[in-house]
Design a protein around this motif. Structure first.
Motif, PDB file in Angstrom:
ATOM      1  N   SER A 188      38.725  15.896  61.159  1.00 11.31           N
ATOM      2  CA  SER A 188      37.846  14.975  60.986  1.00 11.31           C
ATOM      3  C   SER A 188      36.654  14.744  62.182  1.00 11.31           C
ATOM      4  CB  SER A 188      38.443  13.536  60.635  1.00 11.31           C
ATOM      5  OG  SER A 188      39.202  13.196  61.636  1.00 11.31           O
ATOM      6  N   TYR A 206      42.743  17.406  56.952  1.00 13.41           N
ATOM      7  CA  TYR A 206      41.376  16.787  57.047  1.00 13.41           C
ATOM      8  C   TYR A 206      41.440  16.039  58.115  1.00 13.41           C
ATOM      9  CZ  TYR A 206      37.967  13.214  55.866  1.00 13.41           C
ATOM     10  OH  TYR A 206      36.968  12.337  55.891  1.00 13.41           O
ATOM     11  N   SER A 256      34.358  14.885  52.878  1.00 12.76           N
ATOM     12  CA  SER A 256      34.442  14.796  51.395  1.00 12.76           C
ATOM     13  C   SER A 256      32.875  14.796  51.012  1.00 12.76           C
ATOM     14  CB  SER A 256      35.044  13.436  51.122  1.00 12.76           C
ATOM     15  OG  SER A 256      34.522  12.493  51.780  1.00 12.76           O
ATOM     16  N   ASP A 257      32.092  14.351  51.792  1.00 15.30           N
ATOM     17  CA  ASP A 257      30.425  14.426  51.452  1.00 15.30           C
ATOM     18  C   ASP A 257      29.990  15.950  51.378  1.00 15.30           C
ATOM     19  OD1 ASP A 257      30.613  11.571  51.461  1.00 15.30           O
ATOM     20  OD2 ASP A 257      29.822  11.528  53.671  1.00 15.30           O
ATOM     21  N   ILE A 258      30.483  16.691  52.370  1.00 16.91           N
ATOM     22  CA  ILE A 258      30.115  17.938  52.358  1.00 16.91           C
ATOM     23  C   ILE A 258      30.462  18.706  51.073  1.00 16.91           C
ATOM     24  CG2 ILE A 258      30.357  20.264  53.529  1.00 16.91           C
ATOM     25  CD1 ILE A 258      28.499  18.277  55.092  1.00 16.91           C
ATOM     26  N   GLU A 318      31.128  17.546  48.229  1.00 17.14           N
ATOM     27  CA  GLU A 318      30.573  16.870  47.172  1.00 17.14           C
ATOM     28  C   GLU A 318      29.033  17.634  47.078  1.00 17.14           C
ATOM     29  OE1 GLU A 318      29.116  12.757  45.136  1.00 17.14           O
ATOM     30  OE2 GLU A 318      30.245  12.591  46.718  1.00 17.14           O
ATOM     31  N   ALA A 319      28.555  17.935  48.114  1.00 11.19           N
ATOM     32  CA  ALA A 319      27.065  18.095  48.399  1.00 11.19           C
ATOM     33  C   ALA A 319      27.211  19.872  47.769  1.00 11.19           C
ATOM     34  CB  ALA A 319      26.666  17.946  49.613  1.00 11.19           C
ATOM     35  N   SER A 341      29.209  10.169  61.797  1.00 11.63           N
ATOM     36  CA  SER A 341      29.895   9.300  60.470  1.00 11.63           C
ATOM     37  C   SER A 341      29.890  10.438  59.206  1.00 11.63           C
ATOM     38  CB  SER A 341      29.078   8.226  60.191  1.00 11.63           C
ATOM     39  OG  SER A 341      27.895   8.668  60.104  1.00 11.63           O
ATOM     40  N   VAL A 342      29.707  11.617  59.453  1.00 13.67           N
ATOM     41  CA  VAL A 342      29.700  12.574  58.494  1.00 13.67           C
ATOM     42  C   VAL A 342      30.993  12.926  57.865  1.00 13.67           C
ATOM     43  CG1 VAL A 342      28.859  14.893  57.541  1.00 13.67           C
ATOM     44  CG2 VAL A 342      27.700  13.759  59.256  1.00 13.67           C
ATOM     45  N   ARG A 343      31.311  12.796  56.550  1.00 14.98           N
ATOM     46  CA  ARG A 343      32.665  12.942  56.394  1.00 14.98           C
ATOM     47  C   ARG A 343      32.766  14.400  55.668  1.00 14.98           C
ATOM     48  NH1 ARG A 343      34.136   7.825  52.582  1.00 14.98           N
ATOM     49  NH2 ARG A 343      32.187   8.699  51.522  1.00 14.98           N
ATOM     50  N   LYS A 398      23.676  18.045  58.105  1.00 12.57           N
ATOM     51  CA  LYS A 398      24.182  16.688  58.375  1.00 12.57           C
ATOM     52  C   LYS A 398      24.470  16.259  59.532  1.00 12.57           C
ATOM     53  CE  LYS A 398      24.709  15.597  53.606  1.00 12.57           C
ATOM     54  NZ  LYS A 398      24.015  14.422  52.895  1.00 12.57           N
ATOM     55  N   TYR A 430      26.741  17.535  61.564  1.00 13.86           N
ATOM     56  CA  TYR A 430      28.417  17.505  61.789  1.00 13.86           C
ATOM     57  C   TYR A 430      28.638  18.270  62.958  1.00 13.86           C
ATOM     58  CZ  TYR A 430      33.299  17.659  61.002  1.00 13.86           C
ATOM     59  OH  TYR A 430      34.658  17.797  61.497  1.00 13.86           O
TER      60      TYR A 430
END
Length: 351
Positions: free
Chosen positions: A9, A5, A18-20, A22-23, A14-16, A56, A58
């Motif tokens: 990164s 990760y 972990s957000d992807i 979760e989404a 600021s896109v993480r 997002k 990214y």
């Protein structure tokens, strides 16, 4: 998994990841694998993750790719001067942009073998040039996700709209070659095509057929043979065409210069003098063609220029410059000593 990760990164927003994860409902490990172009991710999963990343905003860090400064050329074989001509064009153009060149030998004349994509992604070149190949949608997706542009050189099938390709005007080349032989009085013109599943072979044959149709000459199936673009392939097919003195052609259009070299040997076996008893025209104009005895009349496709153009497409793409995605380069007749006018007493109609 934490180290993977950190490696990918996001540096520019600021896109993480972990957000992807979760989404999309996929694990962080799966998101990481998809982003790194790993082969153990289903294409449908990769598309969902890439769509979420794009939505997002990214931006993947690609410094590892840039450090390579290499263009990879994927050949299906590298055992003849045709391949060397192509590589010369790539090396010459790449050097102008301070890029190196590496070669891979992989697969057959339609598609690289199953391991090539993993190797390319591991090596991280700035771009890839594939010779004669087509690649699957999944392979395109993996290259795109890793920011590796690719160009198909002389594609075996119709290139897709979202790919890049460089090829010669094969149809016009076939037309020009046959018109030249017709202008010399030949009407029984044999042709040795390349493999019928290759687009360049079909285009050259279509040019041949068009030239005959212009003169009201029907295609004689006995004068049409198919072989590999190799000297042994040309020899085998020419032996077949020349076997019967009553029906043999007075001229042969070989689908490549390498095939034409095989025709020369077959003519020698039958004690036929070129061009006095058999005119021969090739296709490519590789470096050795003018040193055959007699020097080979041929259709020039600018192999080095085509390879240079393919390399330039990659350079423009990685520098985000506008570029023509599909390039077709002109062919031209190179007159030498292997063709001549048919003597009136040798002219005959089909048996």
């Amino acid at each position: 998994m934490h180290n993977s990760y950190q490696q990918i990164s996001e540096p520019n927003n600021s896109v993480r990841l972990s957000d992807i994860a979760e989404a999309t409902g996929f694990s962080l490990s799966t998101v990481s694998k998809a982003l790194n172009g790993r082969s153990d991710v289903a294409e449908s999963t990769r598309r969902i993750i890439n769509a979420a990343l794009n939505m997002k905003g990214y931006t993947k860090r690609n410094t590892a790719r840039k450090k390579q400064h290499l263009i990879e050329v994927v050949f299906q074989d590298f055992d003849n001067i045709w391949a060397l001509e192509v590589l010369r064009g790539v090396v010459k153009e790449a050097k102008k942009h301070d890029l190196g060149t590496i070669t891979t030998i992989s697969g057959d004349k339609k598609h690289p073998d199953n391991t090539w994509i993993d190797g390319v992604i591991h090596r991280q070149p700035v771009g890839v040039i594939l010779i004669f190949s087509t690649i699957t949608n999944e392979e395109q997706e993996r290259l795109n996700s890793c920011g590796i542009p690719f160009v198909i050189f002389d594609p075996s099938g119709n290139p897709t709209l979202n790919s890049m390709s460089v090829q010669a005007d094969n149809w016009t080349g076939g037309l020009t070659a046959t018109r030249h032989l017709l202008s010399l009085g030949h009407t029984r013109i044999g042709i040795i095509t390349g493999p019928s599943d290759m687009m360049c072979s079909r285009a050259r044959f279509d040019g041949y057929a068009t030239a005959l149709a212009e003169r009201g000459i029907d295609i004689d199936p006995a004068l049409v043979t198919e072989g590999e673009f190799t000297t042994p392939g040309g020899y085998a097919q020419a032996m077949e065409l020349l076997n019967d003195p009553l029906t043999r052609p007075t001229a042969i259009f070989a689908g490549s210069d390498l095939q034409a070299m095989g025709v020369y040997e077959a003519a020698r076996q039958f004690e036929l003098s070129i061009p006095n008893q058999l005119s021969v025209i090739g296709f490519d104009d590789i470096q050795t063609s003018e040193f055959l005895g007699p020097a080979l009349t041929t259709i020039r496709q600018p192999l080095q220029d085509m390879a240079s153009a393919a390399t330039e497409l990659i350079v423009k793409t990685i520098n985000k410059l506008p570029a023509q995605r599909h390039i077709i380069m002109p062919t031209s007749l190179v007159l030498r000593q292997s063709t001549q006018a048919l003597h009136p007493r040798e002219r005959r109609t089909d048996p």
